[in-house]
Design an enzyme around this catalytic site. Structure first.
Site, PDB file in Angstrom:
ATOM      1  N   HIS A 185       0.831  -1.204   0.000  1.00 44.71           N
ATOM      2  CA  HIS A 185       0.000   0.000   0.000  1.00 44.71           C
ATOM      3  C   HIS A 185       0.871   1.261   0.000  1.00 44.71           C
ATOM      4  O   HIS A 185       1.903   1.314   0.669  1.00 44.71           O
ATOM      5  CB  HIS A 185      -0.893   0.047   1.237  1.00 44.71           C
ATOM      6  N   CYS A 234       0.519   1.738  -5.828  1.00 48.19           N
ATOM      7  CA  CYS A 234      -0.414   2.571  -6.585  1.00 48.19           C
ATOM      8  C   CYS A 234       0.119   3.996  -6.736  1.00 48.19           C
ATOM      9  O   CYS A 234       0.836   4.499  -5.873  1.00 48.19           O
ATOM     10  CB  CYS A 234      -1.771   2.614  -5.890  1.00 48.19           C
ATOM     11  N   ARG A 257       0.238   2.247 -11.617  1.00 45.96           N
ATOM     12  CA  ARG A 257       1.209   1.617 -10.741  1.00 45.96           C
ATOM     13  C   ARG A 257       2.586   2.256 -10.930  1.00 45.96           C
ATOM     14  O   ARG A 257       2.975   2.593 -12.047  1.00 45.96           O
ATOM     15  CB  ARG A 257       1.329   0.113 -11.052  1.00 45.96           C
TER      16      ARG A 257
END
Length: 267
Positions: A169, A243, A252
Site C-alpha cells: 500500500h 499505486c 502503478r
C-alpha cells in the site's frame, strides 16, 4: 390570503405563518443532516488515514520482531527450494544485467514454500527507514491491509534467479510504500529470511504504468506499456509495485533492483 384589521393594518394569516415555520424547520433539519454527514465523513477519513495506519503499522512491527526472534532461536529457515548460494564475500560480482555467474539462492534443503498469507521474510529499505514483513500472496485483507508487503504468487523467492516481485500500500493500512518515490539508483534494498539476507541495489524506476502491465512481473521484467523500461537479459531482480498517484489505484509505480550479495544467517 391576507386579512385587514379595523385600521387597515395587514395581518399575516395563520397559513402564511405555518408555511414560514415549515421552511425554517426544513432548513434547520437540512443543516443538521449536513453537519451529521460531515462528521461521519470526517470520522471515516480519520479512520482511514490515522487509525488503519496506526493499527497496521504496530501489527507489522510486532510481526517483524516475532520473525527475528524465531530466526534467532533457530526456527524455520528460508522457505523455498534449491541449493545454497555463495556468501557475500565469496560470491562473484554482478554483471550489468544483474545475473551472476553460478549464483544461486541460499535456501534450506528440504524446506517448504510459504503458505498462503504467511509472513516469512523482512523487507528493509534504509533510505526510507522501512522494515516490514513480507507475506505470501497479495490478498488485500489477509496481507496488504495488515501493513505487510505481499509477494506476487508465481514470481521467484528472495535471491533466486528471475524476478522476486512485491506489492504494498502507498496510502492507509500502514502504507509501507508511501515514500517509494524517494528511492534513487544504487539505494539498497534488503530482504532477510531465516537462512540469509539478500541485498539488492535499486537500478530502474518506472514512475507510472497501467495497473494491468503484467510485463513488470515477468522473470525478465519489462513494461509492455512503456517498453523502454525494463530488461532484456536474465538476472536476479527485485520488483516493488505500488499505486500512483497517491490516494488512487489507477496506475502503478514500479521500482526494480538487482541482486548484489547473499549473506547466510549465522546460527
Amino acid at each position: 390570503m391576507r386579512a385587514f384589521g379595523v385600521r387597515g393594518v395587514p395581518v399575516v394569516a395563520d397559513g402564511t405563518r405555518w408555511r414560514r415555520a415549515c421552511r425554517r424547520r426544513v432548513l434547520w433539519g437540512g443543516g443538521e443532516v449536513l453537519v451529521t454527514v460531515g462528521v461521519v465523513l470526517l470520522l471515516l477519513v480519520v479512520h482511514q488515514l490515522w487509525w488503519t495506519n496506526r493499527e497496521a503499522g504496530q501489527g507489522a512491527e510486532r510481526k517483524v520482531e516475532a520473525l527475528e526472534r524465531e530466526w534467532d532461536a533457530g526456527g524455520p529457515a528460508d522457505l523455498g527450494t534449491g541449493p545454497a548460494a555463495p556468501t557475500a564475500s565469496s560470491a562473484p560480482s554482478a554483471s550489468p544485467s544483474g545475473a551472476t555467474a553460478g549464483q544461486r539462492s541460499y535456501t534450506a534443503a528440504g524446506a517448504s514454500r510459504p503458505g498462503r498469507s504467511q509472513a516469512y521474510a523482512v523487507l528493509s529499505i534504509p533510505r526510507l527507514g522501512l522494515r516490514v514483513p513480507v507475506a505470501e500472496g497479495i490478498d488485500r485483507r489477509e496481507v496488504l491491509d495488515k501493513g505487510y508487503v505481499g509477494h506476487y504468487p508465481g514470481t521467484q523467492q528472495p535471491g533466486q534467479a528471475g524476478n522476486f516481485a512485491l506489492a504494498g500500500h502507498r496510502n492507509t493500512h500502514g502504507e509501507p510504500f508511501r515514500r517509494l518515490p524517494r528511492l534513487r539508483a544504487a539505494d539498497t534494498i534488503e530482504v532477510a529470511t531465516g537462512a540469509a539476507t539478500y541485498t539488492y541495489a535499486v537500478d530502474t524506476i518506472l514512475p507510472r504504468t497501467s495497473a494491468r502491465d503484467a510485463g513488470v512481473l515477468r522473470p525478465v521484467p519489462r513494461s509492455v506499456v512503456r517498453p523502454r523500461y525494463g530488461y532484456v537479459e536474465p538476472g536476479h531482480y527485485i520488483t516493488l509495485t505500488t499505486c500512483t498517484p497517491e490516494f488512487t489505484s489507477r496506475y502503478r509505480m514500479v521500482v526494480w533492483g538487482k541482486l548484489l550479495s547473499t549473506r547466510p544467517r549465522s546460527r
